[in-house]
Design an enzyme around this catalytic site. Sequence first.
Site, PDB file in Angstrom:
ATOM      1  CG  HIS A 106      -1.876   1.109   1.328  1.00 34.00           C
ATOM      2  ND1 HIS A 106      -2.468   1.686   0.224  1.00 34.00           N
ATOM      3  CD2 HIS A 106      -2.373   1.782   2.405  1.00 34.00           C
ATOM      4  CE1 HIS A 106      -3.299   2.636   0.616  1.00 34.00           C
ATOM      5  NE2 HIS A 106      -3.245   2.717   1.935  1.00 34.00           N
ATOM      6  CG  ASP A 132      -6.603   1.107  -0.833  1.00 32.69           C
ATOM      7  OD1 ASP A 132      -7.091   0.094  -1.349  1.00 32.69           O
ATOM      8  OD2 ASP A 132      -6.311   1.179   0.369  1.00 32.69           O
TER       9      ASP A 132
END
Length: 330
Positions: free
Chosen positions: A109, A193
């Site tokens: 991420h 995200d």
Amino acid sequence: MALPVYYDKDIDLGVIQSLQVGIIGYGAQGEAQALNLRDSKVKVRIGLYQGSLSVPKAKAEGFEVLEVKELVQQSDLIMALLPDELHKEVLEKEVIPFLKEGQIVGFAHGFSVHFNQVVLPKGVGAILVAPKGPGSALREEYLKNRGLYHLIAIEQESSKNNAKAVALSYAKAMGGGRMGVLETSFKEECESDLFGEQAVLCGGLEAIIRMGFETLIKAGYPEELAYFECVHEVKLVADLLHYKGVEGLRKHISNTAEFGAIKNREPMGNLLEKRMQKILKKIQNGSFAKDFLLEKSLNYPRLNTERKALKETKIEQIGEILRAPFNHKK
């Protein structure tokens, strides 16, 4: 597609097979990625702190477990598969001081890199390899000779290894090339995200579900019916969306349901659009990241309070009863 997409035929698995991979962390993602890599004939070790509860599990599954700083010194690619809020502390103490030019550090991420929590030395590569699904699904799909979509991104080039080639090869080793590996940036992955989680998948969906449930309860409807209509049937709709898209969903619902959805879409959408724009702005300008890291520094007071309060809500109490038969079958 607007983004470049790569498949197994486009990617050299030998790139990652020629490197020593070290994975920091052995949670759901760490375990799944390590197992998939090993099954793809990649050399992989696990890095954990002394006393970690994950050490026995990793060893039982046949992995060599090292302390993090040792792992860093013995790896070509180091994957930081830890919670976002721990990256700065762990990497500054246990990773960055031991890095050498030519190594690569990978992330699942973009949060810590995009928001400057982690700054790697010059000559050390920074890559993103993000499976679009939880660790359990990543492993299950791999074992079925399928895979999940993966995102890759390159923030910083390595002085020795081609960072993009390594990222692609790593994604292929996890099964990503079977479905498709899309190239993006740390910024785009991180911000989209976070927005998806907050505005739709977690925050938005939960808010609509709970509001719908409470609306029916306050109007005098039974808790069981409110739960069925506002919670239980979400999975049915989500599965249709996942496999058939919005148009496919429309084709599989009644005319009554479709007409009701269309009639109420615009007024609800108008209310949501402004709120969603505010959510995105706070993500883009870094204020959400600042708030989250402050929450972590205070030992998660709001999260702990919310988690405790949720257990006492009607939606959870009736849900626990109605979910019991499903959980019993597992």
